[in-house]
Design a protein around this motif. Structure first.
Motif, PDB file in Angstrom:
ATOM      1  N   THR A 159      38.327  25.608  45.003  1.00 32.98           N
ATOM      2  CA  THR A 159      37.063  26.128  44.476  1.00 32.98           C
ATOM      3  C   THR A 159      36.374  26.860  45.609  1.00 32.98           C
ATOM      4  N   LEU A 160      36.436  28.178  45.578  1.00 32.05           N
ATOM      5  CA  LEU A 160      35.905  29.000  46.663  1.00 32.05           C
ATOM      6  C   LEU A 160      34.740  29.847  46.174  1.00 32.05           C
ATOM      7  N   PRO A 161      33.757  30.071  47.021  1.00 24.70           N
ATOM      8  CA  PRO A 161      32.665  30.972  46.646  1.00 24.70           C
ATOM      9  C   PRO A 161      33.153  32.415  46.674  1.00 24.70           C
ATOM     10  N   PRO A 162      32.397  33.350  46.126  1.00 27.19           N
ATOM     11  CA  PRO A 162      32.787  34.769  46.187  1.00 27.19           C
ATOM     12  C   PRO A 162      33.002  35.206  47.632  1.00 27.19           C
ATOM     13  N   LEU A 182      43.580  36.232  46.985  1.00 26.79           N
ATOM     14  CA  LEU A 182      42.372  35.657  46.382  1.00 26.79           C
ATOM     15  C   LEU A 182      42.221  36.110  44.934  1.00 26.79           C
ATOM     16  N   ARG A 183      42.417  37.397  44.708  1.00 21.52           N
ATOM     17  CA  ARG A 183      42.263  37.932  43.356  1.00 21.52           C
ATOM     18  C   ARG A 183      43.318  37.365  42.415  1.00 21.52           C
ATOM     19  N   ARG A 184      44.560  37.276  42.888  1.00 19.98           N
ATOM     20  CA  ARG A 184      45.625  36.717  42.051  1.00 19.98           C
ATOM     21  C   ARG A 184      45.358  35.259  41.698  1.00 19.98           C
ATOM     22  N   ALA A 185      44.698  34.552  42.615  1.00 16.40           N
ATOM     23  CA  ALA A 185      44.408  33.139  42.375  1.00 16.40           C
ATOM     24  C   ALA A 185      43.173  32.944  41.504  1.00 16.40           C
ATOM     25  N   GLY A 186      42.557  34.056  41.079  1.00 18.13           N
ATOM     26  CA  GLY A 186      41.418  33.969  40.176  1.00 18.13           C
ATOM     27  C   GLY A 186      40.072  33.857  40.853  1.00 18.13           C
TER      28      GLY A 186
END
Length: 440
Positions: A292-295, A317-321
Motif C-alpha cells: 500500500t503505497l502513497p502516490p 509502479l504503474r503495472r502494480a496498480g
C-alpha cells in the motif's frame, strides 16, 4: 663540554621505517570531488567538508529567510539527527497549516549531511517554494554502516514523526495525559515548531539519488504499519538510485565513483542490482503489487546514467496498480537541482521546472485527496436522501389517487420531477448507486 650520545636504536628504527615505506607503494588519488570526497587507489577515501552551514532559528538572520534547527531523533540509534526547515510562510499561514516533508539526502549512502551546503540550500529553497516544513535526516553512512542501516534510521525517523503527531493530539485533548503506549515515547516532548505549524494529516517522503532509494524502501516497510495520526499523502523520488547494472560514466557519476558507492553500501561481492538497492530484482522479497503505497512522483534526467532504473521503477509502479507520474528533465544530469547555478538561465530554468513539478505534486495530493474524501461523503449523504425520495415518489406514482391528494399537480409534473432526480442520482461521481427500475 657535553658529548652527544648517539642512539643506535633510534637510527635502526628510522632505517626500518624508510625501508618499510619504500616497500609500500604510495596511494594515488583516483577521483577528487571538491566538497564531497577523495578516492584513493587502495580503496580508502576521505569525506570532505562541503562548507557546512550552521542552523539558524532566526528568520531575520537566515540568508534565505528559512529558520532552521537541529533536533535529535528520539528512539533512533545514537548519532541520528535531523534539521528542520521552517519557511517564513508559517507566520502568515497560521497554526497547523504546513504539510511536512521528511527528506533524505543523496550521496551514494556514503557522504552528505543536512548541514552540507548544497543539501541545506536545496531544502531551504523547497521549504520556501512549497510552504512546507522540510525535515532533513542525518542517517548513518556507509561503509562504516552499510545497508540496511540507512533504511533502519529512516524508519526510526518516521516513527518519531508519528510520535510527534500523537503528542500534539494528546496535548490538544488533555495536556496532562499521555496517550502513547510506548513508555519511551511517552517521555518525549512535542517539538515546538511541529506542534505549532505542522499539518500531520499531509505528510510526504522525499529523497534525492540514494535518498530516493531510501524513500521507496521506507514506504515499503511502512506499508503494513499503522501511522495514525500521521497521514502519508505522497512520495517524491528525485533521480533515485535503482541500478540494474553498472551504469555508463557521466560527468556527475564516474564508474570509479559508482563502483565505490556500490562496494561501500552493499554486502561484499554483491552484484549491481542487488535487492537491497533495487526493488525490481527477481529475488527481491518485496512484491510491489502487495504494498500500500502513497502516490509517487518519480523524476529523472535525460543525461543521468541511472535514468533506465528510474523509468523501470515508474513503470513497475504503474503495472502494480499504484498512482505514479514521471517527470524527465531534458539535457540535465544526475541531481542537477542540488547544484543551483543562477549564472545559467537554462540550468536555472530546468531547476525551476523540476521543483515546480514537486510543488504541484504536493499541493495536488494534499488538497485534492482531502477534498475527494469530503466530496464522497457529501455524495453518499445526497445519494441516501435521493433513494428515500425516490422510494416515496415510486409509491405515490403507483397510486395516482393517493398522489393527487398528497401532491397537487398533474401526473406528468410528478413524473418529470422523478426523472430529474434519477438523472442526478446516477451522475454522482464515486457513489455506489443501485440500479433503479420503476417496475420494482
Amino acid at each position: 663540554m657535553a658529548v652527544p650520545i648517539v642512539c643506535k636504536q633510534h637510527d635502526n628504527h628510522s632505517q626500518q621505517e624508510q625501508q618499510k615505506s619504500a616497500m609500500v607503494p604510495e596511494k594515488e588519488v583516483v577521483e577528487y570531488r571538491p566538497g564531497l570526497l577523495i578516492l584513493y587507489s587502495d580503496g580508502s577515501f576521505e569525506r570532505l567538508s562541503d562548507l557546512d552551514v550552521p542552523a539558524c532559528a532566526d528568520f531575520e538572520n537566515s540568508p534565505n529567510g528559512v529558520a532552521t534547527r537541529d533536533v535529535i531523533i528520539d528512539g533512533a540509534q545514537p548519532g541520528v539527527w535531523a534539521r528542520i526547515f521552517l519557511p517564513r510562510a508559517a507566520l502568515s499561514l497560521g497554526r497547523k497549516s504546513l504539510p511536512v516533508v521528511l527528506h533524505f539526502h543523496g550521496g551514494g549512502f556514503c557522504i552528505g549531511s543536512p548541514s552540507s551546503a548544497h543539501i541545506h540550500r536545496t531544502c531551504s529553497r523547497m521549504a520556501n517554494k512549497s510552504s512546507c516544513i522540510w525535515i532533513s535526516l542525518h542517517y548513518h553512512l556507509a561503509p562504516e554502516h552499510p545497508l540496511p542501516a540507512a533504511y533502519d534510521d529512516a524508519f526510526s525517523a518516521l516513527l518519531w514523526l508519528r510520535t510527534q503527531a500523537s503528542l500534539v493530539l494528546a496535548q490538544e485533548r488533555e495536556p496532562t495525559v499521555h496517550r502513547l503506549n510506548d513508555d519511551a515515547a511517552s517521555k518525549m516532548k512535542a517539538d515546538p515548531w511541529l506542534s505549532e505549524y505542522a499539518d500531520f494529516s499531509s505528510c510526504f517522503l522525499s529523497g534525492d539519488s540514494a535518498g530516493g532509494t531510501i524513500v521507496h524502501f521506507l514506504a515499503a516497510r511502512a506499508s503494513g504499519e499503522n501511522l495514525r495520526p500521521l497521514q502519508m499523502k505522497g512520495m517524491l523520488l528525485m533521480h533515485p538510485a535503482f541500478p540494474q547494472e553498472a551504469p555508463r560514466s557521466s560527468m556527475e557519476l564516474s564508474n570509479v565513483k559508482v563502483g565505490f558507492f556500490h562496494r561501500s553500501a552493499l554486502p561484499p561481492g554483491a552484484p549491481f542490482g542487488h535487492p537491497l538497492m533495487n526493488p525490481l530484482h527477481p529475488e527481491s522479497p518485496i512484491d510491489l503489487s502487495q504494498l500500500t503505497l502513497p502516490p509517487a512522483l518519480v523524476a529523472g534526467a535525460s543525461n543521468d546514467p541511472l535514468l533506465p532504473g528510474d523509468v523501470a521503477y515508474f513503470q513497475a509502479l504503474r503495472r502494480a496498480g499504484h498512482e505514479a507520474q514521471f517527470f524527465e528533465s531534458q539535457g540535465m544530469g544526475h541531481c542537477f537541482h542540488t547544484r543551483y547555478d543562477e549564472s545559467s538561465p537554462a540550468f536555472a530554468g530546468s531547476i525551476n521546472a523540476l521543483e515546480g513539478a514537486m510543488v504541484s505534486f504536493i499541493q495536488r495530493n494534499r488538497i485534492v485527496r482531502s477534498d475527494a474524501r469530503r466530496r464522497v461523503s457529501a455524495d453518499a449523504r445526497r445519494s441516501a436522501e435521493l433513494r428515500t425520495q425516490l422510494v416515496i415518489k415510486e409509491r405515490v406514482l403507483r397510486n395516482p389517487i393517493q398522489m393527487q391528494s398528497r401532491c397537487p399537480g398533474s401526473v406528468e409534473t410528478a413524473t418529470k420531477a422523478i426523472h430529474t432526480d434519477l438523472h442526478f442520482f446516477f451522475s454522482i461521481k464515486g457513489s455506489s448507486a443501485l440500479a433503479y427500475s420503476p417496475g420494482l
